[in-house]
Design a protein around this motif. Structure first.
Motif, PDB file in Angstrom:
ATOM      1  N   TRP A  42       0.806  -1.231   0.000  1.00 28.00           N
ATOM      2  CA  TRP A  42       0.000   0.000   0.000  1.00 28.00           C
ATOM      3  C   TRP A  42       0.839   1.281   0.000  1.00 28.00           C
ATOM      4  O   TRP A  42       0.287   2.376   0.014  1.00 28.00           O
ATOM      5  CB  TRP A  42      -0.964   0.020   1.179  1.00 28.00           C
ATOM      6  CG  TRP A  42      -0.328  -0.019   2.542  1.00 28.00           C
ATOM      7  CD1 TRP A  42       0.430   0.935   3.141  1.00 28.00           C
ATOM      8  CD2 TRP A  42      -0.423  -1.100   3.486  1.00 28.00           C
ATOM      9  NE1 TRP A  42       0.826   0.528   4.393  1.00 28.00           N
ATOM     10  CE2 TRP A  42       0.305  -0.713   4.635  1.00 28.00           C
ATOM     11  CE3 TRP A  42      -1.071  -2.340   3.483  1.00 28.00           C
ATOM     12  CZ2 TRP A  42       0.414  -1.537   5.756  1.00 28.00           C
ATOM     13  CZ3 TRP A  42      -0.948  -3.151   4.597  1.00 28.00           C
ATOM     14  CH2 TRP A  42      -0.227  -2.745   5.710  1.00 28.00           C
ATOM     15  N   ASP A  43       2.143   1.187  -0.025  1.00 30.25           N
ATOM     16  CA  ASP A  43       2.983   2.370   0.079  1.00 30.25           C
ATOM     17  C   ASP A  43       3.812   2.561  -1.183  1.00 30.25           C
ATOM     18  O   ASP A  43       4.755   1.813  -1.437  1.00 30.25           O
ATOM     19  CB  ASP A  43       3.892   2.245   1.303  1.00 30.25           C
ATOM     20  CG  ASP A  43       4.667   3.516   1.604  1.00 30.25           C
ATOM     21  OD1 ASP A  43       4.603   4.457   0.791  1.00 30.25           O
ATOM     22  OD2 ASP A  43       5.331   3.573   2.657  1.00 30.25           O
ATOM     23  N   TRP A  73      -3.424   2.971   1.000  1.00 28.73           N
ATOM     24  CA  TRP A  73      -3.987   2.511   2.265  1.00 28.73           C
ATOM     25  C   TRP A  73      -5.489   2.762   2.357  1.00 28.73           C
ATOM     26  O   TRP A  73      -6.238   1.925   2.873  1.00 28.73           O
ATOM     27  CB  TRP A  73      -3.263   3.204   3.421  1.00 28.73           C
ATOM     28  CG  TRP A  73      -3.859   2.947   4.768  1.00 28.73           C
ATOM     29  CD1 TRP A  73      -4.743   3.750   5.447  1.00 28.73           C
ATOM     30  CD2 TRP A  73      -3.644   1.804   5.615  1.00 28.73           C
ATOM     31  NE1 TRP A  73      -5.088   3.190   6.658  1.00 28.73           N
ATOM     32  CE2 TRP A  73      -4.421   1.996   6.786  1.00 28.73           C
ATOM     33  CE3 TRP A  73      -2.869   0.656   5.499  1.00 28.73           C
ATOM     34  CZ2 TRP A  73      -4.435   1.075   7.838  1.00 28.73           C
ATOM     35  CZ3 TRP A  73      -2.882  -0.261   6.548  1.00 28.73           C
ATOM     36  CH2 TRP A  73      -3.666  -0.052   7.691  1.00 28.73           C
ATOM     37  N   GLU A  74      -5.936   3.889   1.852  1.00 25.66           N
ATOM     38  CA  GLU A  74      -7.351   4.256   1.963  1.00 25.66           C
ATOM     39  C   GLU A  74      -8.272   3.265   1.260  1.00 25.66           C
ATOM     40  O   GLU A  74      -9.435   3.117   1.634  1.00 25.66           O
ATOM     41  CB  GLU A  74      -7.587   5.664   1.383  1.00 25.66           C
ATOM     42  CG  GLU A  74      -6.969   6.795   2.180  1.00 25.66           C
ATOM     43  CD  GLU A  74      -5.464   6.905   1.993  1.00 25.66           C
ATOM     44  OE1 GLU A  74      -4.803   7.579   2.811  1.00 25.66           O
ATOM     45  OE2 GLU A  74      -4.940   6.297   1.021  1.00 25.66           O
ATOM     46  N   TYR A  76      -6.974  -0.005   0.358  1.00 34.38           N
ATOM     47  CA  TYR A  76      -6.329  -1.319   0.426  1.00 34.38           C
ATOM     48  C   TYR A  76      -7.213  -2.383   1.061  1.00 34.38           C
ATOM     49  O   TYR A  76      -7.470  -3.438   0.463  1.00 34.38           O
ATOM     50  CB  TYR A  76      -5.012  -1.189   1.195  1.00 34.38           C
ATOM     51  CG  TYR A  76      -4.159  -2.448   1.192  1.00 34.38           C
ATOM     52  CD1 TYR A  76      -3.255  -2.687   0.169  1.00 34.38           C
ATOM     53  CD2 TYR A  76      -4.244  -3.382   2.229  1.00 34.38           C
ATOM     54  CE1 TYR A  76      -2.447  -3.829   0.163  1.00 34.38           C
ATOM     55  CE2 TYR A  76      -3.442  -4.514   2.246  1.00 34.38           C
ATOM     56  CZ  TYR A  76      -2.550  -4.731   1.207  1.00 34.38           C
ATOM     57  OH  TYR A  76      -1.768  -5.859   1.216  1.00 34.38           O
ATOM     58  N   TRP A  77      -7.723  -2.130   2.266  1.00 33.88           N
ATOM     59  CA  TRP A  77      -8.449  -3.175   2.975  1.00 33.88           C
ATOM     60  C   TRP A  77      -9.846  -3.407   2.419  1.00 33.88           C
ATOM     61  O   TRP A  77     -10.373  -4.528   2.471  1.00 33.88           O
ATOM     62  CB  TRP A  77      -8.477  -2.878   4.477  1.00 33.88           C
ATOM     63  CG  TRP A  77      -7.100  -2.958   5.047  1.00 33.88           C
ATOM     64  CD1 TRP A  77      -6.318  -1.937   5.476  1.00 33.88           C
ATOM     65  CD2 TRP A  77      -6.295  -4.148   5.173  1.00 33.88           C
ATOM     66  NE1 TRP A  77      -5.082  -2.396   5.867  1.00 33.88           N
ATOM     67  CE2 TRP A  77      -5.035  -3.747   5.699  1.00 33.88           C
ATOM     68  CE3 TRP A  77      -6.520  -5.500   4.902  1.00 33.88           C
ATOM     69  CZ2 TRP A  77      -4.016  -4.656   5.954  1.00 33.88           C
ATOM     70  CZ3 TRP A  77      -5.499  -6.397   5.153  1.00 33.88           C
ATOM     71  CH2 TRP A  77      -4.271  -5.982   5.664  1.00 33.88           C
ATOM     72  N   TRP A  94       0.884  -7.503   1.886  1.00 36.81           N
ATOM     73  CA  TRP A  94       1.201  -6.945   3.197  1.00 36.81           C
ATOM     74  C   TRP A  94       0.046  -7.176   4.155  1.00 36.81           C
ATOM     75  O   TRP A  94      -1.125  -7.024   3.799  1.00 36.81           O
ATOM     76  CB  TRP A  94       1.446  -5.447   3.084  1.00 36.81           C
ATOM     77  CG  TRP A  94       2.782  -5.069   2.536  1.00 36.81           C
ATOM     78  CD1 TRP A  94       3.781  -5.907   2.104  1.00 36.81           C
ATOM     79  CD2 TRP A  94       3.272  -3.735   2.351  1.00 36.81           C
ATOM     80  NE1 TRP A  94       4.857  -5.178   1.664  1.00 36.81           N
ATOM     81  CE2 TRP A  94       4.579  -3.847   1.809  1.00 36.81           C
ATOM     82  CE3 TRP A  94       2.746  -2.474   2.584  1.00 36.81           C
ATOM     83  CZ2 TRP A  94       5.340  -2.720   1.505  1.00 36.81           C
ATOM     84  CZ3 TRP A  94       3.510  -1.360   2.284  1.00 36.81           C
ATOM     85  CH2 TRP A  94       4.796  -1.477   1.751  1.00 36.81           C
ATOM     86  N   HIS A  96      -1.351  -6.237   8.219  1.00 35.52           N
ATOM     87  CA  HIS A  96      -1.227  -5.276   9.320  1.00 35.52           C
ATOM     88  C   HIS A  96      -1.737  -5.908  10.606  1.00 35.52           C
ATOM     89  O   HIS A  96      -2.618  -6.778  10.583  1.00 35.52           O
ATOM     90  CB  HIS A  96      -2.027  -4.007   8.994  1.00 35.52           C
ATOM     91  CG  HIS A  96      -1.760  -2.853   9.909  1.00 35.52           C
ATOM     92  ND1 HIS A  96      -2.402  -2.702  11.118  1.00 35.52           N
ATOM     93  CD2 HIS A  96      -0.924  -1.787   9.788  1.00 35.52           C
ATOM     94  CE1 HIS A  96      -1.974  -1.588  11.697  1.00 35.52           C
ATOM     95  NE2 HIS A  96      -1.076  -1.020  10.920  1.00 35.52           N
ATOM     96  N   TRP A 275       8.058   4.894   9.502  1.00 34.64           N
ATOM     97  CA  TRP A 275       7.565   4.795   8.128  1.00 34.64           C
ATOM     98  C   TRP A 275       7.474   6.158   7.433  1.00 34.64           C
ATOM     99  O   TRP A 275       7.339   6.224   6.211  1.00 34.64           O
ATOM    100  CB  TRP A 275       6.208   4.096   8.099  1.00 34.64           C
ATOM    101  CG  TRP A 275       5.121   4.836   8.831  1.00 34.64           C
ATOM    102  CD1 TRP A 275       4.259   5.766   8.311  1.00 34.64           C
ATOM    103  CD2 TRP A 275       4.782   4.713  10.216  1.00 34.64           C
ATOM    104  NE1 TRP A 275       3.418   6.234   9.287  1.00 34.64           N
ATOM    105  CE2 TRP A 275       3.706   5.602  10.464  1.00 34.64           C
ATOM    106  CE3 TRP A 275       5.272   3.932  11.264  1.00 34.64           C
ATOM    107  CZ2 TRP A 275       3.124   5.739  11.729  1.00 34.64           C
ATOM    108  CZ3 TRP A 275       4.682   4.068  12.528  1.00 34.64           C
ATOM    109  CH2 TRP A 275       3.626   4.947  12.747  1.00 34.64           C
ATOM    110  N   LEU A 308       4.827  -4.640  10.025  1.00 39.64           N
ATOM    111  CA  LEU A 308       4.020  -5.349   9.034  1.00 39.64           C
ATOM    112  C   LEU A 308       4.555  -6.766   8.838  1.00 39.64           C
ATOM    113  O   LEU A 308       5.652  -7.099   9.271  1.00 39.64           O
ATOM    114  CB  LEU A 308       4.049  -4.607   7.698  1.00 39.64           C
ATOM    115  CG  LEU A 308       3.692  -3.122   7.705  1.00 39.64           C
ATOM    116  CD1 LEU A 308       3.663  -2.585   6.285  1.00 39.64           C
ATOM    117  CD2 LEU A 308       2.369  -2.882   8.413  1.00 39.64           C
TER     118      LEU A 308
END
Length: 424
Positions: A42-43, A73-74, A76-77, A94, A96, A275, A308
């Protein structure tokens, strides 16, 4: 004539058969279908480092290609949940700490225990023990540690120099932090000494542990807001903006983030996790004016730490190749590549120096040193749910509508309800 033709044809047939057979041999091996593994992260800042690891893996494993995919990230899940429902998760991705229980306990992830136990590459003792345990369920492995992070006190060297104030160091405590923040605050110029936003991991949770409080009880049955130590620490943190006015208010943070304030020279000090280092290094202003040190202590030294992991989909179409890749991701070689590219502080302890060297313009050793007294980020099976409850109940405090003591009963009640549901 007919006999001669037959012999020629026969000879030709034999010759052609020989050519076809000889051609088919190498053709079948060179044209074997290449296995492509999807690796989701996500990065975007870490993408070059992850691609460098993928390249090293491909060189050692001909026939396997790794496609690195970045989803912010916003989203990703949300994307992962949809993919899990459709059994179309990326091969490797990845993981979390907030999400591991949800995925591991619902047979969504591959059990990597046999891979770990039989690996010639993985050294689980090389990772922080609590981080390893974080990605286990019933003593089974569902994620291999990728990185580790602590929280550091970033400060504007130029603002300190102009005020004739010595830079913060390991001797600092809360009183020194407040005293210096007051000295560096210029209300008329809109400049603040410190940034104290409503943020758990990069904010008030660190103060809770420094005050010998806690966020969740050890048995994960209740919120730490039933402790006077916790209430006291959070109120001290909130008062930085509401009482002492050395920090922007929560309303102001809703318009500009603490990072924005810091990178524009409007805040002298702020807490940022490991990070964030690449972003601070890539910003022209902070690259020139900023540095980092360990967090000030309260009753004791403490920092939140997290990390992570890399996990494998339980429905991957390439289980052997995916296991081989996740094993490589946790190897010392891959962890060093990650560090050398400045992607993240590696979970592999002995590779930390390479990350420190990559960002040698900053005092990155501070992040590493704090691992000696770091506290694992509070988690349970439903971390996101109780965090949301805590967040909603504490919002009036940061808005100046309640004290922490007044908000605490609601936090305790709502968090406890979530924790009780976990055990059903």
């Amino acid at each position: 004539m007919n006999k001669t033709i037959k012999r020629v044809i026969g000879g030709t047939t034999v010759l052609l058969s020989t050519l076809i057979l000889s051609a088919c041999g190498p053709a079948s091996s060179s044209n074997e279908q290449e296995v492509v593994l999807n690796y989701s992260i996500w990065d975007a800042i870490q993408e070059p480092g992850m691609k460098a690891i993928a390249t090293a893996f491909e060189e050692e494993n001909p026939g396997i290609k790794v496609k690195v995919e970045v989803t912010p990230w916003e989203q990703y899940w949300t994307k992962m949940e949809a993919a899990a429902s459709g059994k179309s998760l990326p091969d490797v991705f990845w993981m979390h700490s907030n999400e591991i229980s949800k995925y591991a306990d619902n047979d969504i992830l591959m059990d990597l225990t046999d891979t770990v136990d039989n690996s010639g590459l993985l050294e689980m003792d090389a990772f922080p023990e609590e981080l390893v345990e974080l990605y286990q369920s019933d003593d089974r492995y569902y994620g291999i540690p990728k990185d580790v992070d602590t929280i550091g006190l970033w400060y504007n060297k130029t603002m300190f120099d102009d005020a004739g104030i010595a830079y913060p160091d390991e001797t600092w405590d809360w009183d020194k932090l407040l005293e210096t923040a007051e000295a560096l605050t210029d209300k008329e110029a809109g400049v603040y000494g410190f940034a104290a936003p409503l943020n758990r991991q990069e904010g008030y949770h660190n103060f809770i542990y420094q005050n010998d409080g806690y966020v969740l009880s050890d048995d994960k049955t209740t919120s730490g807001f039933e402790s006077d130590k916790t209430v006291e620490a959070v109120q001290w943190y909130v008062d930085l903006s509401l009482k002492h006015h050395v920090s922007p208010t929560q309303k102001k943070f809703s318009e500009n983030s603490s990072l924005s304030y810091f990178q524009s020279g409007r805040v002298a000090m702020a807490y940022f996790g490991t990070w964030m280092t690449a972003e601070l290094a890539n910003n022209e202003y902070t690259a020139e004016h900023a540095d980092v040190t360990v967090l000030p202590k309260g009753e004791k030294q403490a920092t939140i730490f997290n990390g992570l992991a890399n996990s494998v989909s339980g429905t991957t179409k390439h289980p052997e190749e995916a296991k081989k890749f996740v094993e490589f991701l946790g190897s010392k070689e891959a962890q060093e590549i990650q560090a050398e590219n400045g992607s993240a502080l590696p979970a592999y302890t002995d590779a930390a120096d390479k990350f420190v060297e990559h960002f040698n313009q900053f005092n990155m050793q501070a992040y590493v040193d704090m691992l000696d007294y770091a506290v694992i980020k509070p988690y349970s099976k439903e971390t996101v749910r109780w965090e949301n409850e805590e967040n909603q109940a504490i919002m009036p405090v940061f808005n100046g509508e309640q004290t922490v003591k007044e908000a605490a009963p609601r936090i305790v009640k709502n968090v406890k309800q979530v924790l009780e549901m976990e055990k059903r």
